[in-house]
Design an enzyme around this catalytic site. Structure first.
Site, PDB file in Angstrom:
ATOM      1  N   LEU A   1       0.823  -1.201   0.000  1.00 18.89           N
ATOM      2  CA  LEU A   1       0.000   0.000   0.000  1.00 18.89           C
ATOM      3  C   LEU A   1       0.862   1.258   0.000  1.00 18.89           C
ATOM      4  O   LEU A   1       0.698   2.133  -0.842  1.00 18.89           O
ATOM      5  CB  LEU A   1      -0.926  -0.010   1.226  1.00 18.89           C
ATOM      6  CG  LEU A   1      -1.787   1.242   1.444  1.00 18.89           C
ATOM      7  CD1 LEU A   1      -2.806   1.410   0.315  1.00 18.89           C
ATOM      8  CD2 LEU A   1      -2.500   1.172   2.795  1.00 18.89           C
TER       9      LEU A   1
ATOM     10  N   GLU B   1       3.537   4.137  -0.443  1.00 16.48           N
ATOM     11  CA  GLU B   1       4.390   4.608  -1.539  1.00 16.48           C
ATOM     12  C   GLU B   1       5.357   5.668  -1.021  1.00 16.48           C
ATOM     13  O   GLU B   1       5.155   6.222   0.072  1.00 16.48           O
ATOM     14  CB  GLU B   1       3.530   5.184  -2.663  1.00 16.48           C
ATOM     15  CG  GLU B   1       2.598   4.160  -3.293  1.00 16.48           C
ATOM     16  CD  GLU B   1       1.797   4.702  -4.471  1.00 16.48           C
ATOM     17  OE1 GLU B   1       1.110   3.905  -5.127  1.00 16.48           O
ATOM     18  OE2 GLU B   1       1.877   5.929  -4.738  1.00 16.48           O
TER      19      GLU B   1
ATOM     20  N   SER C   1       0.396   8.071   5.047  1.00 19.65           N
ATOM     21  CA  SER C   1      -0.847   8.267   5.791  1.00 19.65           C
ATOM     22  C   SER C   1      -2.002   8.700   4.898  1.00 19.65           C
ATOM     23  O   SER C   1      -3.141   8.777   5.360  1.00 19.65           O
ATOM     24  CB  SER C   1      -0.627   9.319   6.893  1.00 19.65           C
ATOM     25  OG  SER C   1       0.309   8.855   7.844  1.00 19.65           O
TER      26      SER C   1
ATOM     27  N   ILE D   1       7.863  -2.311   2.552  1.00 19.44           N
ATOM     28  CA  ILE D   1       6.955  -3.456   2.437  1.00 19.44           C
ATOM     29  C   ILE D   1       7.562  -4.664   3.156  1.00 19.44           C
ATOM     30  O   ILE D   1       8.552  -5.241   2.702  1.00 19.44           O
ATOM     31  CB  ILE D   1       6.680  -3.787   0.960  1.00 19.44           C
ATOM     32  CG1 ILE D   1       6.208  -2.531   0.206  1.00 19.44           C
ATOM     33  CG2 ILE D   1       5.662  -4.913   0.865  1.00 19.44           C
ATOM     34  CD1 ILE D   1       4.981  -1.862   0.800  1.00 19.44           C
ATOM     35  N   THR D   2       6.962  -5.046   4.265  1.00 11.16           N
ATOM     36  CA  THR D   2       7.398  -6.226   5.012  1.00 11.16           C
ATOM     37  C   THR D   2       7.115  -7.488   4.204  1.00 11.16           C
ATOM     38  O   THR D   2       6.052  -7.609   3.581  1.00 11.16           O
ATOM     39  CB  THR D   2       6.660  -6.295   6.361  1.00 11.16           C
ATOM     40  OG1 THR D   2       6.951  -5.110   7.110  1.00 11.16           O
ATOM     41  CG2 THR D   2       7.097  -7.513   7.154  1.00 11.16           C
TER      42      THR D   2
ATOM     43  N   GLN E   1      16.495   2.229  31.010  1.00 13.01           N
ATOM     44  CA  GLN E   1      16.875   3.055  32.156  1.00 13.01           C
ATOM     45  C   GLN E   1      17.263   2.192  33.351  1.00 13.01           C
ATOM     46  O   GLN E   1      18.237   2.481  34.043  1.00 13.01           O
ATOM     47  CB  GLN E   1      15.702   3.981  32.527  1.00 13.01           C
ATOM     48  CG  GLN E   1      16.073   5.095  33.488  1.00 13.01           C
ATOM     49  CD  GLN E   1      16.937   6.159  32.829  1.00 13.01           C
ATOM     50  OE1 GLN E   1      17.017   6.241  31.605  1.00 13.01           O
ATOM     51  NE2 GLN E   1      17.589   6.979  33.645  1.00 13.01           N
TER      52      GLN E   1
ATOM     53  N   GLY F   1      20.681   0.900  33.024  1.00 15.76           N
ATOM     54  CA  GLY F   1      21.747   1.887  33.063  1.00 15.76           C
ATOM     55  C   GLY F   1      22.627   1.792  31.825  1.00 15.76           C
ATOM     56  O   GLY F   1      22.152   1.561  30.715  1.00 15.76           O
ATOM     57  N   GLY F   2      23.916   1.937  32.024  1.00 15.93           N
ATOM     58  CA  GLY F   2      24.844   1.906  30.889  1.00 15.93           C
ATOM     59  C   GLY F   2      24.820   0.588  30.143  1.00 15.93           C
ATOM     60  O   GLY F   2      25.033   0.551  28.921  1.00 15.93           O
TER      61      GLY F   2
ATOM     62  N   GLU G   1       1.295   1.169   9.868  1.00 15.75           N
ATOM     63  CA  GLU G   1      -0.102   0.750   9.957  1.00 15.75           C
ATOM     64  C   GLU G   1      -0.940   1.789  10.702  1.00 15.75           C
ATOM     65  O   GLU G   1      -1.844   1.463  11.469  1.00 15.75           O
ATOM     66  CB  GLU G   1      -0.207  -0.639  10.588  1.00 15.75           C
ATOM     67  CG  GLU G   1       0.492  -1.689   9.711  1.00 15.75           C
ATOM     68  CD  GLU G   1       0.254  -3.112  10.146  1.00 15.75           C
ATOM     69  OE1 GLU G   1      -0.824  -3.374  10.697  1.00 15.75           O
ATOM     70  OE2 GLU G   1       1.144  -3.944   9.907  1.00 15.75           O
TER      71      GLU G   1
END
Length: 383
Positions: free
Chosen positions: A125, A127, A132, A157-158, A336, A339-340, A363
């Site tokens: 669908l 393009e 949207s 397109i998946t 979070q 952490g690192g 979607e």
């Protein structure tokens, strides 16, 4: 309302989780890092019959109810959203549309091989210049005797590179939604090319492609339902099912984030005790747990409405809106808490966040969902 799963549904969910934990999750981080398509996941989807789960039994499918489908998608989303994407596009967008809108001959031609996974489907669908706003898409299907010649480009397109059939929306008439029709295009047709897209932020091992249709010739029997002008109706009804799929997948992502947070917070020690014992860490865990439950219940409501033959378009938009944003919150909280260490790909937090982020875009973006909901509640369109 009985929110308990049946014995069959509980057993099904358990079997999916067991397979996903054994086969899908162990390869997820490496596949993401290498942008490697999850071939082991696809093989298992075929072997276990998951690719035919909701296709009618008369075509060799499982004929499963919508809630069982949601359970499958949630568990796949929990393990690896890349594997989930194969199923939700194949079943929720492509096979579902053929089953709902196709002629008897079209259903007989495509659904048996789709039920086994021999043929995968994709949904074409979007393009380059129309995401949207699909009613103004530019791909054109020009009538030529008993055939159509289709020319155009589709993007993001998946399953685009691995599909055997593409559900393509193309313009057969004048401007606007009524000028768009839907076609079942074999991907081995002359002039059909799929170009893989690499370098994505998330869903890096998912097959995503740009489709180029250069004067692709298909017969009149490729026109879905045999009627011109129904393309946008086909697309929107498919997207209702797609939003059910994404709501379930996002619930799975959020569940995975919650489990990772709890596991890590219980082991990591700072200030002389596990960080799970600190109030603000518990706040993030608690907020995520509530988001997971809310996303799941909204998703199950959509599945229940569909199972009872009731309208579920609005409910699907609400569920997709909440679950997608909740999955981003959950994954961000997961990072979070880590952490690192959450910032390196030895741990799942970063991948969860990147995979969740796209769900607010495709979607139907978060903003589009709000406009759909607002229009339904007020009777006024803000599009």
């Amino acid at each position: 309302m009985d929110l308990r799963l049946s014995d069959e549904q509980q057993a099904f969910r358990g079997s999916v989780r067991s397979w996903a934990d054994d086969v899908v999750r162990p390869r997820a981080l490496a596949n993401d890092r290498e942008e490697r398509f999850p071939t082991e996941g696809l093989a298992g989807l075929r072997t276990n019959g998951y690719l035919g789960l909701t296709i009618a039994e008369e075509y060799g499918g499982g004929g499963a109810d919508p809630l069982s489908y949601a359970l499958l998608i949630e568990e796949l989303g929990r393990a690896d959203a890349n594997v989930r994407s194969i199923v939700s596009v194949h079943l929720g967008l492509a096979a579902g549309a053929i089953g709902r809108w196709g002629t008897p001959d079209q259903r007989q031609r495509w659904l048996p091989s789709m039920a086994t996974g021999e043929t995968l489907g994709c949904f074409a669908l979007t393009e380059p210049d129309h995401g949207s706003d699909p009613a103004n898409l530019q791909a054109a299907a020009v009538r030529d005797g008993e055939s159509y010649r289709i020319t155009g480009r589709k993007v993001f397109i998946t399953n685009g590179s691995i599909a055997g059939v593409a559900l393509v929306m193309a313009r057969t008439g004048g401007p606007g939604a009524r000028g768009v029709s839907a076609f079942l295009v074999p991907t081995d047709a002359a002039g059909f090319t799929a170009v893989p897209i690499h370098g994505k932020l998330g869903l890096r091992s998912c097959d995503t492609a740009e489709l180029v249709l250069d004067d692709v010739v298909v017969g009149r029997d490729a026109l879905l339902g045999g009627v011109e002008g129904a393309g946008i109706k086909v697309a929107l009804s498919a997207l209702d099912d797609g939003r059910l799929s994404l709501s379930a997948s996002c619930t799975g992502i959020a569940q995975a984030a919650l489990e990772a947070m709890i596991g890590y917070a219980g082991q990591r020690e700072q200030f002389g005790k596990p960080i799970a014992g600190h109030q603000l860490v518990q706040e993030m865990i608690a907020d995520t747990a509530v988001d997971v439950d809310c996303a799941r219940l909204l998703t199950w409501q959509v599945a229940d409405l569909k199972a009872h033959g009731e309208a579920y378009s609005l409910a699907a938009s609400k569920a997709k809106l909440f679950a997608s944003e909740a999955s981003v919150r959950a994954a961000n909280a997961c990072l979070q808490v880590h952490g690192g260490y959450g910032y390196v790909d030895e741990y799942p937090a970063g991948k969860l966040l990147r995979d969740a982020r796209v769900t607010t875009l495709y979607e139907g973006t978060t903003q589009i969902q709000k406009l759909i909901i607002g229009r339904a509640l007020t009777g006024l369109s803000a599009f």
